[in-house]
Design an enzyme around this catalytic site. Structure first.
Site, PDB file in Angstrom:
ATOM      1  N   LEU A 197       0.829  -1.210   0.000  1.00  0.00           N
ATOM      2  CA  LEU A 197       0.000   0.000   0.000  1.00  0.00           C
ATOM      3  C   LEU A 197       0.863   1.259   0.000  1.00  0.00           C
ATOM      4  CD1 LEU A 197      -2.697  -1.383   2.433  1.00  0.00           C
ATOM      5  CD2 LEU A 197      -2.853  -1.186  -0.048  1.00  0.00           C
ATOM      6  N   SER A 216       6.302   3.221   1.616  1.00  0.00           N
ATOM      7  CA  SER A 216       7.601   3.821   1.275  1.00  0.00           C
ATOM      8  C   SER A 216       7.410   5.107   0.473  1.00  0.00           C
ATOM      9  CB  SER A 216       8.503   2.830   0.538  1.00  0.00           C
ATOM     10  OG  SER A 216       7.986   2.466  -0.712  1.00  0.00           O
ATOM     11  N   ASP A 255       3.753   4.514  -7.605  1.00  0.00           N
ATOM     12  CA  ASP A 255       3.505   4.757  -6.186  1.00  0.00           C
ATOM     13  C   ASP A 255       3.672   6.231  -5.825  1.00  0.00           C
ATOM     14  OD1 ASP A 255       3.256   2.065  -6.193  1.00  0.00           O
ATOM     15  OD2 ASP A 255       4.996   1.646  -4.924  1.00  0.00           O
TER      16      ASP A 255
HETATM   17  P1  ADP Z   1       5.378  -0.690   0.833  1.00  0.00           P
HETATM   18  O1  ADP Z   1       5.816   0.566   0.171  1.00  0.00           O
HETATM   19  O2  ADP Z   1       4.511  -1.531  -0.054  1.00  0.00           O
HETATM   20  O3  ADP Z   1       4.759  -0.476   2.170  1.00  0.00           O
HETATM   21  P2  ADP Z   1       8.221  -1.216   0.830  1.00  0.00           P
HETATM   22  O4  ADP Z   1       9.004  -2.459   1.085  1.00  0.00           O
HETATM   23  O5  ADP Z   1       8.381  -0.537  -0.464  1.00  0.00           O
HETATM   24  O6  ADP Z   1       6.670  -1.591   1.079  1.00  0.00           O
HETATM   25  O7  ADP Z   1       8.528  -0.158   1.970  1.00  0.00           O
HETATM   26  C1  ADP Z   1       8.387  -0.514   3.321  1.00  0.00           C
HETATM   27  C2  ADP Z   1       9.567   0.020   4.107  1.00  0.00           C
HETATM   28  O8  ADP Z   1       9.538   1.472   4.100  1.00  0.00           O
HETATM   29  C3  ADP Z   1       9.531  -0.339   5.571  1.00  0.00           C
HETATM   30  O9  ADP Z   1      10.066  -1.638   5.773  1.00  0.00           O
HETATM   31  C4  ADP Z   1      10.376   0.757   6.194  1.00  0.00           C
HETATM   32  O10 ADP Z   1      11.745   0.490   5.987  1.00  0.00           O
HETATM   33  C5  ADP Z   1      10.014   1.971   5.350  1.00  0.00           C
HETATM   34  N1  ADP Z   1       8.935   2.779   5.954  1.00  0.00           N
HETATM   35  C6  ADP Z   1       7.692   2.963   5.466  1.00  0.00           C
HETATM   36  N2  ADP Z   1       6.958   3.761   6.275  1.00  0.00           N
HETATM   37  C7  ADP Z   1       7.752   4.080   7.321  1.00  0.00           C
HETATM   38  C8  ADP Z   1       7.569   4.873   8.502  1.00  0.00           C
HETATM   39  N3  ADP Z   1       6.412   5.482   8.780  1.00  0.00           N
HETATM   40  N4  ADP Z   1       8.615   4.982   9.338  1.00  0.00           N
HETATM   41  C9  ADP Z   1       9.798   4.373   9.067  1.00  0.00           C
HETATM   42  N5  ADP Z   1      10.020   3.619   7.977  1.00  0.00           N
HETATM   43  C10 ADP Z   1       9.016   3.464   7.117  1.00  0.00           C
HETATM   44 MG    MG Z   2       7.094   0.677  -1.520  1.00  0.00          MG
END
Ligand code: ADP
Ligand code: MG
Length: 363
Positions: free
Chosen positions: A115, A118, A162
């Site tokens: 979702l 990132s 995204d």
């Molecule tokens: P998605 O974008 O689908 O959620 P991704 O693997 O691309 O999955 O990104 C997830 C990663 O982004 C997390 O594992 C973390 O490292 C980072 N991340 C996302 N949101 C936060 C947040 N609010 N605080 C810290 N890190 C975050």
């Molecule tokens: Mg992502």
């Protein structure tokens, strides 16, 4: 005269992609919309060149996440703060001379669930720094910088969907985006007739899933080379016989992208003519294509889609996001979302090892 940095806040919603998966880095079409969950960040200027980050509780361990680094000394670590370091690194490479700041991040976008937590993080941090340090960066460039953070710093070769969705998508409207030309228009989701259900499988993909993702991307490049095209977007259904002659798995990867692009355009037509059965059929078809031809689904996600199939209020359901875990999105009759979500989870949880969560509607 240069303006002094000020405190600033910005937010970005997560997104759910209705259809058009793995098409963005192939120059194709996508159809995301905003979800209610969002990331809000706050920037407070500092006098020195430090960046401190407070990211609240780690969703897995519950431990408080915080760190610090010096501007100009960004170094990829494979950890969550790479997404912030990537922002300041890309801004510096693009000629912006940044000042230090304290950053606080609060978010209810589930991480690693397809979702776009990132992109929500990158876009909100970019917008907050822009506001704080008075930088001249249009929203389109915010999305492009966010993509560069992933490509150049984090090492995920993601397309632009995204970041475009997190910058531009509105709830109640789908963003019909041509990722090659970055042209988009909003398509209304008639909420008097339909609503979305999003269920998280509990299987998260982390930075490591970038491997599977990058591998798919390389397979598409190989298919392009064999077919003599710049991008798979240039091909259409009439090219499928030629695509079938490619070696495994390039034949099936290219077939998914070509048929998925077709489905996105058909989905927009269906949405605009209130043909929800057709739209739902396209959701199921897209899922089968991701499962069998693109091979980015996992058994838990397939189980959720199958659970949704039994409910007569469901028009269609599919894996949403890059895959290797994550969430499903279902299109259901308006007013039935909460009960459909509950029923899907009941079936899913017949296997006690599974931990699904209903994300939308928020109940
Ligand atoms: P998605 O974008 O689908 O959620 P991704 O693997 O691309 O999955 O990104 C997830 C990663 O982004 C997390 O594992 C973390 O490292 C980072 N991340 C996302 N949101 C936060 C947040 N609010 N605080 C810290 N890190 C975050
Ligand atoms: Mg992502």
């Amino acid at each position: 005269m240069e303006k002094k940095p000020v405190a600033a806040e910005a937010f970005a919603h997560g997104r759910v992609n209705l259809i058009g998966e793995h098409t963005d880095y192939n120059g194709g079409w996508v159809l995301p919309t905003a979800i209610p969950q969002k990331t809000t960040v706050h920037v407070t200027p500092r006098e020195d060149g430090q960046v401190t980050i407070d990211a609240g509780a780690d969703p897995k361990s519950g431990e408080h996440r915080h760190t610090a680094y010096r501007l100009g000394e960004e170094k990829a670590t494979g950890q969550w703060w790479d997404y912030v370091q990537g922002v300041t690194s890309v801004l510096a490479k693009s000629g912006f001379s940044l000042k230090g700041f304290d950053l606080s991040i609060r978010s209810n976008v589930p991480e690693g669930s397809g979702l776009s937590s990132s992109a929500a993080l990158e876009v909100s941090v970019l917008k907050a720094i822009r506001g704080s340090q008075n930088l001249d960066i249009p929203d389109m460039q915010i999305a492009q910088f966010g993509q560069r953070v992933e490509n150049e710093f984090v090492g995920a070769r993601v397309g632009i969907m995204d970041q475009m969705a997190c910058s531009f998508a509105k709830s109640g409207e789908a963003l019909f985006l041509d990722t090659r030309d970055l042209v988009y228009r909003n398509v209304r989701i008639p909420r008097e007739s339909v609503e979305l259900v999003i269920v998280n499988s509990g299987v998260t993909h982390a930075l490591s899933s970038a491997n599977g993702y990058n591998q798919r991307r390389a397979e598409c490049e190989k298919a392009c080379e064999a077919l003599g095209v710049e991008s798979l977007r240039e091909l259409s259904l009439k090219d499928l016989p030629r695509v079938a002659t490619l070696a495994e798995p390039m034949n099936r990867r290219a077939k998914h992208v070509i048929t998925e692009n077709e489905r996105v355009k058909n989905a927009v037509t269906a949405l605009e003519s209130n043909d929800f059965s057709e739209l739902g059929r396209l959701f199921f078809e897209s899922h089968a294509s991701m499962r069998d031809d693109y091979e980015v689904s996992v058994p838990e996600i397939d189980a959720l889609v199958e659970a949704a199939r039994f409910d007569s209020n469901v028009f269609g359901a599919r894996l949403t996001g890059g895959g290797f875990g994550g969430s499903i999105v279902a299109l259901v009759k308006a007013g039935t979302g909460a009960s459909v979500g509950k029923k899907i989870l009941e079936i899913y949880h017949r296997d006690p090892k599974r931990h699904g969560v209903l994300l939308v509607p928020e109940v």
